[in-house]
Every structure is written in structure tokens, then in C-alpha cells.
Design an enzyme around this catalytic site. Structure first.
Site, PDB file in Angstrom:
ATOM      1  N   GLU A 153     115.993  11.217  27.231  1.00 49.03           N
ATOM      2  CA  GLU A 153     114.865  11.322  26.144  1.00 49.03           C
ATOM      3  C   GLU A 153     114.108  10.206  25.958  1.00 49.03           C
ATOM      4  O   GLU A 153     114.500   8.917  25.927  1.00 49.03           O
ATOM      5  CB  GLU A 153     115.681  12.144  24.969  1.00 49.03           C
ATOM      6  N   LYS A 176     104.198  11.862  20.070  1.00 50.98           N
ATOM      7  CA  LYS A 176     105.452  12.433  20.240  1.00 50.98           C
ATOM      8  C   LYS A 176     105.471  13.936  20.589  1.00 50.98           C
ATOM      9  O   LYS A 176     104.720  14.741  19.886  1.00 50.98           O
ATOM     10  CB  LYS A 176     106.183  12.435  18.620  1.00 50.98           C
ATOM     11  N   VAL A 234     113.938  16.018  22.293  1.00 47.30           N
ATOM     12  CA  VAL A 234     114.945  16.848  22.992  1.00 47.30           C
ATOM     13  C   VAL A 234     114.713  18.034  23.588  1.00 47.30           C
ATOM     14  O   VAL A 234     114.831  18.507  24.693  1.00 47.30           O
ATOM     15  CB  VAL A 234     116.130  16.883  21.900  1.00 47.30           C
ATOM     16  N   ASP A 263     111.227  23.555   7.621  1.00 51.46           N
ATOM     17  CA  ASP A 263     111.282  22.560   8.731  1.00 51.46           C
ATOM     18  C   ASP A 263     112.483  22.574   9.301  1.00 51.46           C
ATOM     19  O   ASP A 263     113.655  22.148   9.049  1.00 51.46           O
ATOM     20  CB  ASP A 263     110.926  21.142   7.920  1.00 51.46           C
ATOM     21  N   SER A 313     113.891  21.900  13.466  1.00 51.13           N
ATOM     22  CA  SER A 313     113.480  21.246  14.849  1.00 51.13           C
ATOM     23  C   SER A 313     113.315  22.378  15.646  1.00 51.13           C
ATOM     24  O   SER A 313     114.116  23.099  15.914  1.00 51.13           O
ATOM     25  CB  SER A 313     114.446  20.158  15.133  1.00 51.13           C
ATOM     26  N   ALA A 314     112.153  22.368  16.608  1.00 49.53           N
ATOM     27  CA  ALA A 314     112.132  23.382  17.739  1.00 49.53           C
ATOM     28  C   ALA A 314     113.233  22.908  18.838  1.00 49.53           C
ATOM     29  O   ALA A 314     113.320  23.537  19.677  1.00 49.53           O
ATOM     30  CB  ALA A 314     110.936  23.155  18.392  1.00 49.53           C
ATOM     31  N   ASP A 315     113.991  21.517  18.481  1.00 49.69           N
ATOM     32  CA  ASP A 315     115.122  21.506  19.459  1.00 49.69           C
ATOM     33  C   ASP A 315     115.971  22.714  19.759  1.00 49.69           C
ATOM     34  O   ASP A 315     116.591  23.250  20.792  1.00 49.69           O
ATOM     35  CB  ASP A 315     115.722  20.372  19.041  1.00 49.69           C
ATOM     36  N   LYS A 353     121.091  14.754  13.634  1.00 51.76           N
ATOM     37  CA  LYS A 353     120.772  13.337  12.950  1.00 51.76           C
ATOM     38  C   LYS A 353     121.278  13.581  11.419  1.00 51.76           C
ATOM     39  O   LYS A 353     121.119  14.781  10.999  1.00 51.76           O
ATOM     40  CB  LYS A 353     119.316  13.236  12.891  1.00 51.76           C
TER      41      LYS A 353
END
Ligand code: PSU
Ligand code: MN
Length: 306
Positions: free
Chosen positions: A25, A86, A106, A138, A140-142, A159
Site C-alpha cells: 500500500e 490519498k 488499503v 465515519d 473506512s471504505a476499507d 489502527k
């Protein structure tokens, strides 16, 4: 994205002949680590993958080209240029069509790796559900991307700035399996232990390769997460971690940091406030994950030969 991906000849040769390849990544490099250590870590990660006999394929977008496998000067560009955005999955077509440059998250890295025939991927920590998610939404689209992208991601959990329990629940909902590597505790990114259990554990790269094989035989599309704890002697002091995190979260709130800026802001706060202690932890865990990913990719390529 039929024509949009440029695979480095070394990577494409390895994919075609079934040699082990590890996708890497780039948001870690551009937005996760400060200069100049970011370039040093990016290079070390590639070196570690090569030392295990696998080919590194760092993924990024440069001047409109989606690249899989970078030349040394391209890696340096991702680490040092000021115009590197990003990019999540939704940003890719926009950045590409505007001849822009971006590091990939990611989520975006997984999608590009999978489209290029690479199924093992190393990162630091996944994105997930943020602590204020009840109000901010919020997440993450991960997570939603990994639910639909059959790669194996080696990471040190998610994280620690996130709501780890909520993220684990979401991974269950999204059919993303989590394998603790030589641990029954879910790793805490900078810390060995997040305080949560993992359901499954594995002791060997070949076990992961077997599970990948079984997943593929079943036609399942969700990612497999290999949760690899940071080596204990390199973890951040847990008390320092907790104070720094509390401080960072309140600063983010006061300053109104939102959306995709939240993660880089908090990571940067850690690196400053711990005077580099979180930086060495972050570097150590990424290198350790790349090493394990290379061994998994090797086991997988041996299994595919059988
Ligand atoms: N792991 C790290 N450092 C990082 C990230 C992961 O050690 O900077 C990045 C990854 O690219 C991940 C992103 O996809 O943070 C998550 O950002 P967000 O929470 O905005 O989805
Ligand atoms: Mn987010």
C-alpha cells in the site's frame, strides 16, 4: 478499468509464472509516515519482500497512471512529492482521468491488486469504524471493499485510533475472516494486544495458504485478514499510547478534522507527541507484516504448483 492499470514487467512476469508477489500500500508512505522516514520504510519493506524470494508490487497513481510495481524513482516520488493525494476506490477513476497522482488506501490497493492477479497484500493497520461513528458515520471504505475483494491482507489489526470492538463486529457482518497469527488476541496496531479476542489463529504461512485455497474453491469473495501483532519489544508503551490517543482525539475534535483527514491527523499527532516512538513502532510493524506476507505468498505459490 480495462486499460487503466500498468503492471511493472517484473510483477507481470511473476504473476503469469506463478511466482510469489506481495502488493504493498502507498498511503502509509505519503500520509501515514513523516518524511524522510517514509521513503526509508517504503524501501525497507520492498527489500524484506525480496529477501524472502517474493516480488514487491507497491501500488500508486502517478500522473494519471495506475501503477502496480514502482521503479525506485517512482517510489521516491510517492514519498516526497507534494501533489500526492490519498485515493480510496471512488477516487481512482477521477484521479486517473485528470492525470493526477495519489497514494492508494488499503481499499484501493486491494481492488487494484486483485484486478492484477495479486492475492497477498501487506499494510500497517486497516481502517475501520471511528470512535465517533455513532455521530459522524465515519467508517473506512476499507471494510466494505474488503468484503468484496478476495485478497489476503496481512496487517497488525486495525489502527488503534479506531473503535476496535465495533470494527470487529462489522468485519463479522461483512464476512471478513480474521486469523490471528500466532496469537489468540486481536493485535492493537502500535500495541501487541487490542484487548479483544480473535476467533481463529494460525501458526504457519502454509495454513494461511490452505485457507486461501479453500476460500477460492468455495468461490467466496471476501478478504481474509491475517492479524500479525507488532513484535513485543518494538510496541509502544501502552500508557503513552492511551494518553497520546486521548489528546489526539480531543485535538481532532477541537480543530474540526473530518473525513479522510482524520486518520492522517491522528497518526501525525502520535508521531509528534511520542517524539518518534510511534514512528519506530509503525515502521517495525509494517516491515514485519511485509515479511509474513512474503512467506504467505511463497506458501501459496508452492501450494498452487501441487
Ligand atoms: N496503516 C498504516 N498507516 C496508514 C494507513 C494504514 O499503518 O496511513 C492508511 C491506509 O491506507 C488505510 C487508511 O486504508 O489509512 C484508512 O483511512 P480512512 O480511515 O480515511 O479510510
Ligand atoms: Mn473515514
Amino acid at each position: 478499468m480495462t486499460t487503466a492499470i500498468t503492471v511493472h514487467p517484473e510483477v507481470s512476469e511473476a504473476v503469469t509464472t506463478g511466482k510469489p508477489v506481495v502488493a504493498l500500500e502507498s498511503t502509509i508512505i505519503s500520509h501515514g509516515l513523516p518524511r524522510p522516514e517514509n521513503l526509508r520504510v517504503a524501501q525497507e519493506v520492498e527489500t524484506v519482500v525480496r529477501s524472502r524470494g517474493a516480488i514487491p508490487a507497491t501500488i500508486a497513481v502517478l500522473d494519471g497512471q495506475i501503477l502496480v510495481g514502482l521503479e525506485p524513482e517512482q517510489l521516491a516520488a510517492v514519498a516526497t512529492r507534494d501533489d500526492i493525494l490519498k485515493a480510496g476506490v471512488r477516487d481512482l477513476p477521477i484521479v486517473a482521468s485528470r492525470s493526477g497522482s495519489a497514494a492508494t488506501t488499503v481499499a484501493a490497493t486491494s481492488v487494484i491488486a486483485h484486478a492484477s492477479g495479486i492475492d497477498v497484500f501487506a499494510t500497517g493497520g486497516l481502517g475501520g469504524v471511528h470512535r465517533q461513528a455513532r455521530d459522524s458515520w465515519d467508517e473506512s471504505a476499507d471494510l466494505t471493499t474488503l468484503a468484496l475483494t478476495p485478497v489476503t491482507v496481512v496487517c497488525s489489526g486495525v489502527k488503534s485510533i479506531l473503535d476496535v470492538g465495533a470494527t470487529l463486529e462489522r468485519m463479522e457482518t461483512l464476512n471478513i475472516a480474521v486469523l490471528g497469527y500466532r496469537t489468540s488476541r486481536f493485535p492493537g496496531f502500535y500495541l501487541v494486544d487490542s484487548g479483544h479476542d480473535v476467533t481463529w489463529n494460525v501458526d504457519d504461512p502454509s495454513e494461511v495458504a490452505d485457507i486461501m485455497q479453500a476460500r477460492s474453491a468455495l468461490g467466496l469473495n471476501a478478504a481474509l485478514v491475517v492479524a500479525n501483532p507488532i513484535p513485543v519489544d518494538t510496541q509502544l508503551d501502552p500508557d503513552l499510547h492511551d494518553t497520546t490517543l486521548a489528546e489526539g482525539l480531543s485535538m481532532a475534535q477541537t480543530r474540526g478534522i473530518q473525513g479522510k483527514d482524520v486518520t492522517p491527523f491522528l497518526l501525525d499527532h502520535f508521531h509528534r507527541a511520542t517524539h518518534g516512538a510511534s514512528l519506530s513502532a509503525n515502521a517495525a510493524l509494517i516491515v514485519n507484516n511485509a515479511d509474513l506476507a512474503a512467506r504467505i505468498a511463497t506458501a501459496r505459490s508452492l501450494a498452487a504448483d501441487r
